[in-house]
Design a protein around this motif. Structure first.
Motif, PDB file in Angstrom:
ATOM      1  N   ASP A  59       0.758  -1.288  -0.026  1.00 36.35           N
ATOM      2  CA  ASP A  59      -0.111   0.112  -0.037  1.00 36.35           C
ATOM      3  C   ASP A  59       0.904   1.323   0.078  1.00 36.35           C
ATOM      4  O   ASP A  59       1.470   1.426   0.752  1.00 36.35           O
ATOM      5  N   PRO A  60       1.094   2.086  -1.210  1.00 37.33           N
ATOM      6  CA  PRO A  60       1.658   3.113  -0.972  1.00 37.33           C
ATOM      7  C   PRO A  60       1.629   4.520  -0.275  1.00 37.33           C
ATOM      8  O   PRO A  60       2.010   5.376  -0.261  1.00 37.33           O
ATOM      9  N   TYR A  61       0.494   4.151   0.374  1.00 41.38           N
ATOM     10  CA  TYR A  61       0.062   5.479   1.320  1.00 41.38           C
ATOM     11  C   TYR A  61       1.030   5.620   2.408  1.00 41.38           C
ATOM     12  O   TYR A  61       1.721   4.506   2.988  1.00 41.38           O
ATOM     13  N   GLY A 161      -0.684  -1.709  -4.605  1.00 43.52           N
ATOM     14  CA  GLY A 161      -1.844  -1.277  -4.495  1.00 43.52           C
ATOM     15  C   GLY A 161      -1.799   0.203  -5.489  1.00 43.52           C
ATOM     16  O   GLY A 161      -0.826   0.655  -5.765  1.00 43.52           O
ATOM     17  N   GLY A 162      -2.898   0.816  -5.670  1.00 43.43           N
ATOM     18  CA  GLY A 162      -3.285   2.095  -6.429  1.00 43.43           C
ATOM     19  C   GLY A 162      -3.092   1.736  -8.201  1.00 43.43           C
ATOM     20  O   GLY A 162      -3.188   0.721  -8.531  1.00 43.43           O
ATOM     21  N   ILE A 167       2.006   8.730  -8.244  1.00 45.32           N
ATOM     22  CA  ILE A 167       3.418   9.188  -7.883  1.00 45.32           C
ATOM     23  C   ILE A 167       3.834   8.312  -6.623  1.00 45.32           C
ATOM     24  O   ILE A 167       5.273   8.316  -6.457  1.00 45.32           O
ATOM     25  N   GLU A 168       2.930   8.072  -5.851  1.00 44.61           N
ATOM     26  CA  GLU A 168       3.369   7.225  -4.617  1.00 44.61           C
ATOM     27  C   GLU A 168       3.972   5.806  -4.997  1.00 44.61           C
ATOM     28  O   GLU A 168       4.750   5.033  -4.210  1.00 44.61           O
ATOM     29  N   SER A 169       3.709   5.254  -6.301  1.00 46.76           N
ATOM     30  CA  SER A 169       3.939   3.812  -6.613  1.00 46.76           C
ATOM     31  C   SER A 169       5.402   3.839  -7.135  1.00 46.76           C
ATOM     32  O   SER A 169       5.734   2.788  -7.224  1.00 46.76           O
TER      33      SER A 169
END
Length: 552
Positions: A59-61, A161-162, A167-169
């Protein structure tokens, strides 16, 4: 020259002795496309080859875990046996693979960065400038490999995820690209899940979103080995050929997974598309794909397609506008319905109202009150408990649901202002109170009683009859407990304490003797139910609801 040749030889032979294979699942076009179900379904097929299959959800959060996320933001929080609060996809993996996954199977950006910063503070990097590459990407790979080393899996599914392009990934995609190079081509494959929309105005499916999504993935240095095309209706062979051509993959690697009536049908759909054989050939699994046995799974799917008799159950909670808030409970009820051979008619009733609709409650065969936090909606849950007691409707309380049962029972028996100190700190009847070790804790994340704990059952109770054993292990997620100061008094008034901790200190389960089915548990049994092995408490509850439906 000799040294250079030796280095080259070592580099290219790095993955030759690696036993674990990796299947990495990415998503494109839109979020919530079904990557988790696709991953779990591939895993179910591989399990039919008698392989030991694990799963990782990335999960990239930036949250360290899912524990503090509002259910409306991210659905339910799934708790592993070792007490990690995780993404709900871990629940899908456990249910489909019929395994118990460790908490480290959920990797987040928060965990990665926290670990790297702690190492930097302790001087592990010897004064180096800490960067995304190599330090963050190396940490991601290290976390993945630690899971591999600790659990001896044949295959690990890694779901990112995502959506590709987020951008988070980006650090994770780079780490996974490096993982493929280091582990070797034959040990790592990429599956890209996309959406193929149908435009009514044009009267046709559109493959352009899939083409652009695959192009975005390839721009990171990753070429998918398989593309799973999600669609509302089945797509034809010509569309598959078009996708294969423009996305530069083998025609056999374009798989269609159109909407199914049940998520449990997806392994069968993918199996018909020869996904298992393609995967086995691609990463050179030493298995006989012809011997795969999904008969048990087919029976599960058939059991979930019953049209009658119908049993109507309501989940009464405050997060009902997002059904994923109660996903494990929903699936557990389905498992139980399939187990006893009935069709589940599931309703969601909002407890955050001035007064519940008692006419609506009258249409129910059973009531389930789930867990939750905070005062909002609690009075509605108490009203539901009162209705179930007064009308002999089977009722099942989980965590806060059990608290509601205890509070309402106390109010009916002389303690009119009984409450939990979570909602009323000044109540003179705090029948539910904060656990002693929780009273000094100020942080919210990861500070509850979490994970698996033993429980001892009282014989000659509905609870014992459901499990048919004295000692059980169940998963917890809570801060508040039954207050032992009121234990004797409530028992004298008729409340049965049917489950306790092995040291006889913590009350784990309650029930009423002269009621068709009134059972509350402090733990969360929904986390251990499987489609091919329904949880005994849910089965017992569903059976009671079915009997009630026939006799009302």
């Amino acid at each position: 020259m000799i040294i250079n040749n030796l280095i080259t030889l070592l580099y290219f032979s790095y993955g030759e002795d690696v036993l674990t294979k990796y299947i990495i699942i990415t998503g494109g076009v839109v979020s919530s496309i079904g990557k988790g179900i696709t991953s779990a379904s591939i895993g179910r097929i591989l399990r039919s080859y008698n392989l030991k299959v694990g799963a990782i959800k990335i999960d990239p959060y930036l949250n360290w875990d899912s524990g503090t996320l509002n259910p409306y933001q991210h659905g339910e929080v799934f708790v592993t046996y070792d007490g990690m609060e995780c993404d709900l996809d871990l629940g899908h993996y456990e249910r489909f693979l019929d395994v118990e996954l460790p908490g480290v199977s959920n990797i987040t950006t928060g965990k990665v960065y926290k670990s790297v910063i702690e190492k930097e503070r302790s001087g592990d990097f010897l004064g180096a400038c800490v960067q995304i590459i190599p330090h963050i990407t190396d940490e991601i790979k290290s976390m993945i490999r630690t899971i591999t080393e600790d659990n001896d899996y044949d295959v690990i599914l890694i779901e990112l995820g995502g959506t590709v392009g987020d951008i988070e990934s980006q650090p994770f995609l780079e780490a996974l690209r490096q993982l493929r190079n280091e582990e070797g081509h034959d040990n790592v494959m990429f599956v890209h899940v996309t959406f193929v929309p149908y435009l009514d105005a044009a009267g046709e499916f559109k493959t352009k979103p899939t083409q652009h999504s695959t192009k975005e993935l390839r721009s990171t240095g990753i070429s998918p080995d398989m593309i799973v095309c999600r669609s509302q209706e089945p797509i034809d062979e010509d569309l598959k050929k078009k996708i294969a051509h423009f996305c530069d993959v083998d025609f056999k690697a374009v798989v269609n997974a159109s909407d199914a009536s049940s998520i449990y049908e997806v392994p069968l759909v993918l199996n018909k598309e020869n996904v298992g054989k393609f995967v086995a050939d691609r990463i050179k699994l030493d298995v006989d794909t012809e011997s795969a046995n999904l008969n048990q799974w087919e029976n599960v799917v058939k059991s979930l397609k019953k049209d009658n008799p119908v049993v109507t159950i309501a989940i009464i909670g405050k997060y009902i506008s997002l059904e994923d808030s109660y996903i494990s409970i929903r699936e557990s009820l389905k498992h139980a319905a399939g187990n006893i051979g009935v069709k589940l008619d599931l309703k969601y009733i909002n407890s955050d109202v001035d007064e519940l609709d008692f006419e609506e409650l009258g249409s129910l065969d059973g009531i389930l009150i789930p867990g939750g936090f905070g005062e909002r909606g609690v009075e509605g849950k108490l009203d539901a408990v009162e209705y179930a007691i007064a009308n002999n409707v089977p009722i099942f309380g989980i965590c806060l649901g059990m608290h509601s049962m205890v509070i309402q029972f106390a109010r009916r028996n002389g303690m009119k202002t009984a409450n939990s100190t979570e909602f009323d700190k000044s109540t003179i009847y705090p029948v539910i109170d904060l656990m002693e070790e929780q009273k000094k804790i100020k942080d919210m994340g990861g500070t509850m009683r979490l994970g698996s704990y033993d429980c001892k059952l009282l014989k000659n109770t509905k609870t014992f009859d459901a499990y048919n054993q004295e000692n059980i292990v169940e998963r917890h997620r809570h801060r508040y407990e039954f207050n032992n100061e009121f234990r004797d008094e409530l028992q004298e008034k008729g409340l049965i304490i049917s489950g306790i901790s092995p040291d006889d200190f913590l009350v784990e389960m309650v029930e009423l003797p002269n009621h068709p089915w009134f059972v509350g548990c402090q733990f969360h049994p929904e986390f251990k139910s499987r489609p091919n092995n329904a949880h005994p408490l849910f089965v017992s509850f569903m059976d009671a609801a079915y009997k009630y439906s026939k006799n009302k």
